[in-house]
Design an enzyme around this catalytic site. Structure first.
Site, PDB file in Angstrom:
ATOM      1  N   SER A 110       0.837  -1.207   0.000  1.00  9.52           N
ATOM      2  CA  SER A 110       0.000   0.000   0.000  1.00  9.52           C
ATOM      3  C   SER A 110       0.872   1.257   0.000  1.00  9.52           C
ATOM      4  O   SER A 110       1.662   1.443  -0.907  1.00  9.52           O
ATOM      5  CB  SER A 110      -0.957  -0.046   1.189  1.00  9.52           C
ATOM      6  OG  SER A 110      -1.875   0.996   1.124  1.00  9.52           O
ATOM      7  N   ASP A 244      -2.451   6.352  -4.656  1.00 10.89           N
ATOM      8  CA  ASP A 244      -1.508   5.769  -3.708  1.00 10.89           C
ATOM      9  C   ASP A 244      -0.833   4.556  -4.356  1.00 10.89           C
ATOM     10  O   ASP A 244      -1.114   4.229  -5.510  1.00 10.89           O
ATOM     11  CB  ASP A 244      -2.193   5.439  -2.373  1.00 10.89           C
ATOM     12  CG  ASP A 244      -3.078   4.208  -2.422  1.00 10.89           C
ATOM     13  OD1 ASP A 244      -3.553   3.868  -3.519  1.00 10.89           O
ATOM     14  OD2 ASP A 244      -3.304   3.596  -1.365  1.00 10.89           O
ATOM     15  N   ASP A 246      -1.020   1.403  -4.333  1.00 13.07           N
ATOM     16  CA  ASP A 246      -1.753   0.272  -4.926  1.00 13.07           C
ATOM     17  C   ASP A 246      -3.077   0.693  -5.547  1.00 13.07           C
ATOM     18  O   ASP A 246      -3.883  -0.154  -5.938  1.00 13.07           O
ATOM     19  CB  ASP A 246      -1.942  -0.859  -3.909  1.00 13.07           C
ATOM     20  CG  ASP A 246      -2.815  -0.462  -2.721  1.00 13.07           C
ATOM     21  OD1 ASP A 246      -2.860   0.736  -2.376  1.00 13.07           O
ATOM     22  OD2 ASP A 246      -3.460  -1.351  -2.132  1.00 13.07           O
ATOM     23  N   ASP A 248      -5.903   2.054  -4.529  1.00 15.62           N
ATOM     24  CA  ASP A 248      -7.251   1.992  -3.941  1.00 15.62           C
ATOM     25  C   ASP A 248      -7.665   3.317  -3.300  1.00 15.62           C
ATOM     26  O   ASP A 248      -8.790   3.463  -2.833  1.00 15.62           O
ATOM     27  CB  ASP A 248      -7.420   0.806  -2.966  1.00 15.62           C
ATOM     28  CG  ASP A 248      -6.449   0.824  -1.806  1.00 15.62           C
ATOM     29  OD1 ASP A 248      -5.700   1.809  -1.654  1.00 15.62           O
ATOM     30  OD2 ASP A 248      -6.431  -0.162  -1.033  1.00 15.62           O
ATOM     31  N   GLU A 327     -13.909   7.209   3.370  1.00 19.45           N
ATOM     32  CA  GLU A 327     -13.100   7.392   4.567  1.00 19.45           C
ATOM     33  C   GLU A 327     -12.216   8.605   4.389  1.00 19.45           C
ATOM     34  O   GLU A 327     -11.773   8.898   3.281  1.00 19.45           O
ATOM     35  CB  GLU A 327     -12.155   6.205   4.746  1.00 19.45           C
ATOM     36  CG  GLU A 327     -12.765   4.952   5.253  1.00 19.45           C
ATOM     37  CD  GLU A 327     -11.647   3.974   5.629  1.00 19.45           C
ATOM     38  OE1 GLU A 327     -11.385   3.856   6.823  1.00 19.45           O
ATOM     39  OE2 GLU A 327     -11.051   3.364   4.734  1.00 19.45           O
ATOM     40  N   SER A 329      -9.247   8.779   4.938  1.00 22.11           N
ATOM     41  CA  SER A 329      -7.943   8.362   4.401  1.00 22.11           C
ATOM     42  C   SER A 329      -7.920   8.373   2.874  1.00 22.11           C
ATOM     43  O   SER A 329      -6.874   8.256   2.264  1.00 22.11           O
ATOM     44  CB  SER A 329      -7.607   6.957   4.893  1.00 22.11           C
ATOM     45  OG  SER A 329      -8.612   6.059   4.449  1.00 22.11           O
ATOM     46  N   HIS A 331     -10.104   6.305   0.917  1.00 24.22           N
ATOM     47  CA  HIS A 331     -10.800   5.138   0.342  1.00 24.22           C
ATOM     48  C   HIS A 331     -12.247   5.547   0.052  1.00 24.22           C
ATOM     49  O   HIS A 331     -12.955   5.996   0.947  1.00 24.22           O
ATOM     50  CB  HIS A 331     -10.832   3.968   1.339  1.00 24.22           C
ATOM     51  CG  HIS A 331      -9.508   3.335   1.596  1.00 24.22           C
ATOM     52  ND1 HIS A 331      -9.049   2.255   0.880  1.00 24.22           N
ATOM     53  CD2 HIS A 331      -8.539   3.623   2.490  1.00 24.22           C
ATOM     54  CE1 HIS A 331      -7.851   1.905   1.330  1.00 24.22           C
ATOM     55  NE2 HIS A 331      -7.519   2.717   2.302  1.00 24.22           N
TER      56      HIS A 331
END
Length: 465
Positions: A110, A244, A246, A248, A327, A329, A331
């Site tokens: 990640s 990011d 990966d 997601d 979220e 963050s 996501h």
């Protein structure tokens, strides 16, 4: 390929975490670890009557060796593996939705430092968290592992994923977009896909390189968005997108070079989804702005605050039938028109679709949403033990005054004109704090209350406010 010994070595407890398995390569995680984790996942999947497993990896340097052993472990447990190769995480989640099996394993570090790697795991359609991840460790410790011969097939999932997004998104006009993949796995698809949607793409750092030579692929941190902001301003682009490591999560920068925080991005997505689906549930985590709740309600939706963590949000979405979740963050999870997993690439495409239909530019559009003064996330170093005991003590003894308390994940205290949050991080030994208020004075007042209550239960805490 030689299979390792017939009994697993002792694996460190620290790698089995709240939402995934993650460790430092050649320290807490190596090829042998990956093999036994494959055996455990395969055994658990077979126990749930799912013999078919999709496997993908991101662009980390340790990926090729670790994924080979992960696949071998799955094969030796008796699973039929679809190896989808180097892909962003959402393309692996996609494979676990559209291929024969509903189990998927993504080998990814990640946004962790480059010497990390890890496993995001979906078994029979359920994203693993907490005790389900501990149960995999238990299988390895007790040698409760199946042993049969499976099969391995190479599958190209990217073309199918690409086509399904391209067919879903309708652009009303051409936009100029800067796309920063940060040398992460999104580079294999994001710039090409956004171009195929009809945008003019200015691409930054699309070559996959696990050394991350330009900046770290974590759009949640402002220092990693500086190249994107500069390029958006220099080229007069309509929008900047940063993925990011990966793929997601997505970070967004307006035409004026200002960062759009994920909770504000969720406001735009919520209004779009509610236009077509009045009454829909919209889920957001405890770190998001207090302005989301009234906005969702006013537009006919049902706001649902939930725990932080991609696995936990996906479980709650499934349970409630929510059409959208997000979220702080970064996501974002679309169930409307998509599959309900977190997908930075699909979220970016949906944002472009909305922007193309709006007469206003991105800066002006996001300006129309209510805004408060907020702090970035504040992390206070503690230990993995004290982070939980401090929260427990606050839940039991703290005096917050006239406020609404939410204790589903830490303690969130909502006042009439602002709020504060303190929660234990599930991934690192820190307390996470965030504050937001209508005025600077109210922000400081709320911080003062938190400061006093935290010092009561943990006098030695070093607080920066």
């Amino acid at each position: 390929m030689n299979s390792p010994a017939s009994v697993a070595p002792i694996l460190p407890d620290t790698i089995f975490r709240a939402y995934d398995i993650r460790g430092v390569v050649e320290d807490t995680l190596n090829a042998e670890t990956a093999y036994w984790i494959g055996r455990a996942i395969g055994s658990e999947s077979l126990a749930q009557n799912e013999p078919n497993v999709s496997v993908g990896r991101d662009g980390r340097l340790s990926g090729p060796e670790l994924v080979q052993q992960l696949i071998q472990g799955l094969h030796d447990s008796g699973c039929h593996v679809s190896d989808v190769g180097l892909v962003p995480t959402p393309a692996l989640y996609y494979a676990a939705n559209v291929l024969a099996g509903k189990t998927g394993v993504m080998l990814t570090g990640s946004h962790n430092p480059k010497d990390y790697n890890g496993f995001k795991i979906v078994i029979a359609g359920d994203t693993l968290a907490n005790e389900q991840i501990q149960a995999l460790h238990e299988r390895i410790k007790t040698n409760n592992l199946t042993s049969q011969k499976g099969s391995i097939t190479q599958v190209n999932i990217l073309d199918r994923y690409f086509k399904q997004i391209k067919d879903d998104i309708v652009m009303a006009r051409k936009l100029k977009v800067v796309v920063d993949c940060g040398n992460g796995a999104a580079g294999v698809i994001a710039p090409q896909l956004i171009e195929a949607l009809g945008c003019e793409v200015i691409s930054l750092f699309a070559e996959v390189d696990g050394n991350f030579p330009n900046h770290h692929p974590d759009p949640g941190k402002l220092e990693n968005l500086q190249d994107l902001i500069a390029k958006v301003k220099e080229t007069g682009a309509d929008l900047g997108l940063a993925f990011d490591g990966d793929g997601d999560r997505v970070g967004v920068v307006t035409n004026a070079g200002n960062v759009v925080y994920p909770d504000r991005l969720l406001m735009l997505f919520a209004l779009d989804v509610l236009k077509r689906n009045p009454g829909a549930d919209i889920i957001f985590d405890v770190k998001c702005t207090r302005r989301l709740t009234p906005l969702i309600s006013e537009h006919g939706g049902r706001p649902v605050m939930w725990k932080t963590g991609h696995s936990l949000i996906k479980k709650e979405m499934k349970k409630s039938g929510a059409l959208l979740a997000g979220e702080m963050s970064g996501h974002i999870f679309f169930k409307e028109r998509w599959f309900g997993f977190d997908d930075g690439i699909y979220s970016a495409a949906r944002l472009l679709e909305i922007l193309s239909q709006e007469p206003a530019n991105a800066e002006d559009l996001f300006e129309t949403f209510p805004n408060d003064i907020s702090t970035p996330e504040i992390n206070i170093k503690v230990t993995d033990v004290t982070k939980f005991s401090i929260i427990e003590a606050l839940e039991k003894d703290a005096q917050w005054g006239d406020a609404k308390l939410t204790t589903i994940d830490g303690v969130r205290v909502d006042y009439p004109k602002g709020w504060g949050l303190v929660r234990a991080s599930n991934t690192t030994p820190v307390l996470v704090l965030r504050f937001e208020a209508e005025t600077q004075a109210e922000l400081e007042r709320i911080q003062g209350v938190f400061h006093a209550e935290l010092k009561k239960v943990a006098p030695d805490l070093d607080l920066p406010f």
